[in-house]
Each structure stands twice: as C-alpha cells, then as structure tokens.
Design a protein around this motif. Structure first.
Motif, PDB file in Angstrom:
ATOM      1  N   ALA A   1       0.832  -1.206   0.000  1.00  0.00           N
ATOM      2  CA  ALA A   1       0.000   0.000   0.000  1.00  0.00           C
ATOM      3  C   ALA A   1       0.867   1.257   0.000  1.00  0.00           C
ATOM      4  CB  ALA A   1      -0.940  -0.012   1.202  1.00  0.00           C
ATOM      5  N   VAL A   2       1.925   1.257   0.793  1.00  0.00           N
ATOM      6  CA  VAL A   2       2.838   2.409   0.833  1.00  0.00           C
ATOM      7  C   VAL A   2       3.502   2.605  -0.524  1.00  0.00           C
ATOM      8  CG1 VAL A   2       4.951   3.303   1.867  1.00  0.00           C
ATOM      9  CG2 VAL A   2       3.207   2.253   3.314  1.00  0.00           C
ATOM     10  N   MET A   3       3.865   1.488  -1.175  1.00  0.00           N
ATOM     11  CA  MET A   3       4.491   1.582  -2.490  1.00  0.00           C
ATOM     12  C   MET A   3       3.546   2.197  -3.517  1.00  0.00           C
ATOM     13  SD  MET A   3       6.152  -1.494  -4.785  1.00  0.00           S
ATOM     14  CE  MET A   3       4.577  -2.368  -4.894  1.00  0.00           C
ATOM     15  N   VAL A   4       2.295   1.752  -3.520  1.00  0.00           N
ATOM     16  CA  VAL A   4       1.327   2.285  -4.482  1.00  0.00           C
ATOM     17  C   VAL A   4       1.044   3.754  -4.205  1.00  0.00           C
ATOM     18  CG1 VAL A   4      -1.035   2.103  -5.314  1.00  0.00           C
ATOM     19  CG2 VAL A   4       0.291   0.032  -4.903  1.00  0.00           C
ATOM     20  N   LEU A   5       0.816   4.118  -2.947  1.00  0.00           N
ATOM     21  CA  LEU A   5       0.540   5.519  -2.616  1.00  0.00           C
ATOM     22  C   LEU A   5       1.748   6.399  -2.898  1.00  0.00           C
ATOM     23  CD1 LEU A   5      -1.418   5.057   0.731  1.00  0.00           C
ATOM     24  CD2 LEU A   5      -2.352   5.633  -1.515  1.00  0.00           C
ATOM     25  N   GLY A   6       2.947   5.880  -2.627  1.00  0.00           N
ATOM     26  CA  GLY A   6       4.143   6.656  -2.917  1.00  0.00           C
ATOM     27  C   GLY A   6       4.357   6.877  -4.397  1.00  0.00           C
ATOM     28  N   SER A   7       3.909   5.918  -5.219  1.00  0.00           N
ATOM     29  CA  SER A   7       4.066   6.076  -6.667  1.00  0.00           C
ATOM     30  C   SER A   7       3.177   7.166  -7.238  1.00  0.00           C
ATOM     31  CB  SER A   7       3.749   4.750  -7.368  1.00  0.00           C
ATOM     32  OG  SER A   7       2.366   4.441  -7.287  1.00  0.00           O
ATOM     33  N   LEU A   8       2.187   7.599  -6.460  1.00  0.00           N
ATOM     34  CA  LEU A   8       1.262   8.633  -6.934  1.00  0.00           C
ATOM     35  C   LEU A   8       1.596  10.012  -6.379  1.00  0.00           C
ATOM     36  CD1 LEU A   8      -2.091   6.642  -6.621  1.00  0.00           C
ATOM     37  CD2 LEU A   8      -0.734   7.062  -8.680  1.00  0.00           C
ATOM     38  N   GLN A   9       2.690  10.120  -5.629  1.00  0.00           N
ATOM     39  CA  GLN A   9       3.134  11.429  -5.154  1.00  0.00           C
ATOM     40  C   GLN A   9       3.746  12.234  -6.300  1.00  0.00           C
ATOM     41  OE1 GLN A   9       2.621  12.657  -2.210  1.00  0.00           O
ATOM     42  NE2 GLN A   9       2.130  10.883  -0.940  1.00  0.00           N
TER      43      GLN A   9
END
Length: 272
Positions: A27-35
C-alpha cells in the motif's frame, strides 16, 4: 467437525492482522508512486497523494526500457520454471524410491547443499558459464534451473512423494513402466499440489532475483526487470515517486501470477 466459534474468531483476527502486516508495504508503495516528484520532503508522514500524479507511470519509460526488461523477465520465468519443476520432481522421486543408506545419503546431501551460502556460488558460476561461452545472454540465469534452482524444492517433492503408497510405485514398475513413465504418469500427477507450489515459488524467485543477473549478465539489454529496477534505486530522492511507480509495474505481474497459482494450489488440494 467445525472449530469452536471463539477459535474461529481468533483465527480470523490473526489472518487479518498478518494480511495488514504484509499488505502495508504494498500500500505504501502504491501511494508513494502517486506522489508528485521533484517536491521538497514533507514535514511529517504524508502518504495520501493530493492530487494523485498518474503521470509517474508513463514517465518510467524515460528512465528505463521497461518493456524490454519485462520481456526478459517473462522469458526467464517461462524457461526456468518448467525446468525447475521437472528436475526437482525427478530428484525427489529418486530420493523416495531409494532404499536404506542410499536414501539417507541423498537426503543428507540435499540438506547439506541447502546450507551452502548462495554467495559462495557466485564466482564459480561465472567462471563455469564463461568457460562454456554461455555467460551474458538473456537466458543465462535460466541455466540455474538445470541444477533445480534450490535443494529445498527437491526436499519438498520428496515429502510429497513420501505420502504416495510405495506399493503403488512398485506396482507401476512391475507392470513394465519405465522410471520416466512412473514419474510422468503416476508420481507427478499425485503430487500436483507440490508441483504448483514449486512452480509458484520458482516463478517468484526468477522474477524477483537481481543478484544472479548482476553476477552473470553484464549487458543492460539482457537484464531482467528486477535488476533494471535495482539501478533506479540510485535516483535522487526527489524522483522516488517514479522509482516506486516502476516498482508497482514490476511487482503487479508477480502478484497476479501468485494469485492464480494460489487458487490452482487450493483447487488441486481439494481434488485430492
């Protein structure tokens, strides 16, 4: 017989807790990819992107040839996984059909080989493959499947075959079946759950490994996606959203394949 309601409740809670632990990094990886890239670091913990920067995904192609690297990984998995399953399943059957001292020796050698650190094999592999002219190709890493990838898979098959009545294997031999026919027509179909498990584990290994390609493959055009992704980790921190977007694109096929393999595994167990 169903377990008590309290036991079932605690079991459900435990499964949910473990799922949260393992899914949190994804989840952190996916959310970080959208920063948004090229921004100053936040003052505190800022996981939720506002707004979501979907342009990070097409931007990955400017930093790495993702399509070619994914194709290399796919070819690696397609070649290595069937060979791994075939080699380890045959070796596992050889252990189970051996008798007395021979069986104990084969199990001992497998366990001893499993305890050998992987780092001690890097240099001998490079020297051997360069000596026969098979180094630095898209298929070099797949050659490791000829050795079964890891002795753990051999022991896993041996455990699965040990549950097959020995009289069944002996009857097949008395009927005139060759050892290869016994393996293909009797033993392997009865060990389908083990075969699915080994295929899934081997597929994840060859998809995600970067140390083996790093030591065996020097041409960037022959790298798998995991090694190409490893090079992006050296990007400056302000571009990390693009690196995480590349990580999502590389991880997604492995998760999809693992989900399919998991469903196949449980369906094969239920059929038994």
């Amino acid at each position: 017989m169903r377990p008590p309601r309290r036991t079932a409740t605690w079991w459900t809670v435990g499964v949910i807790a473990l799922s949260v632990v393992f899914l949190a990094p994804l989840a952190v990886m996916v959310l970080g990819s959208l920063q948004r890239p090229l921004q100053p670091p936040p003052n505190g913990l800022d996981l939720w992107p506002d707004p979501a920067e979907w342009a990070n995904y097409p931007a990955v192609a400017r930093f790495m040839p993702l399509g070619g690297l994914l194709l290399n990984s796919l070819l690696l998995v397609v070649l290595a996984v069937p060979v791994t399953v075939a080699v380890t399943s045959m070796a596992g059957l050889a252990i189970v059909t051996a008798r007395g001292t021979a069986r104990r020796l084969l199990v001992g050698v497998s366990v001893l080989t499993l305890l050998v650190p992987a780092a001690t094999l890097w240099v001998p592999r490079v020297v051997l493959l360069r000596g026969v002219g098979l180094a630095d190709t898209p298929f070099t890493v797949a050659l490791l499947a000829l050795a079964g990838t890891t002795p753990f898979y051999v022991l896993l098959f041996a455990l699965a075959y040990s549950r097959i009545p020995r009289s069944l294997l002996e009857a097949a031999t008395l009927e005139g079946m060759s050892p290869f026919a016994v393996w293909r027509r009797v033993a392997l179909p009865l060990a389908r759950p083990a075969a699915v498990a080994v295929a899934a584990l081997a597929g994840l290994y060859y998809w995600s490994t970067f140390m083996d390609p790093l030591t065996l493959v020097s041409s960037p055009g022959n790298w798998p996606a995991a090694l190409g992704l490893r090079t992006l980790s050296e990007m400056e921190v302000a571009l990390y959203p693009i690196y995480l977007a590349a990580a999502v694109l590389v991880t997604a096929p492995a998760l999809l394949a693992f989900g399919v393999a998991q469903r196949s595994f449980f369906s094969s167990v239920e059929r038994r």
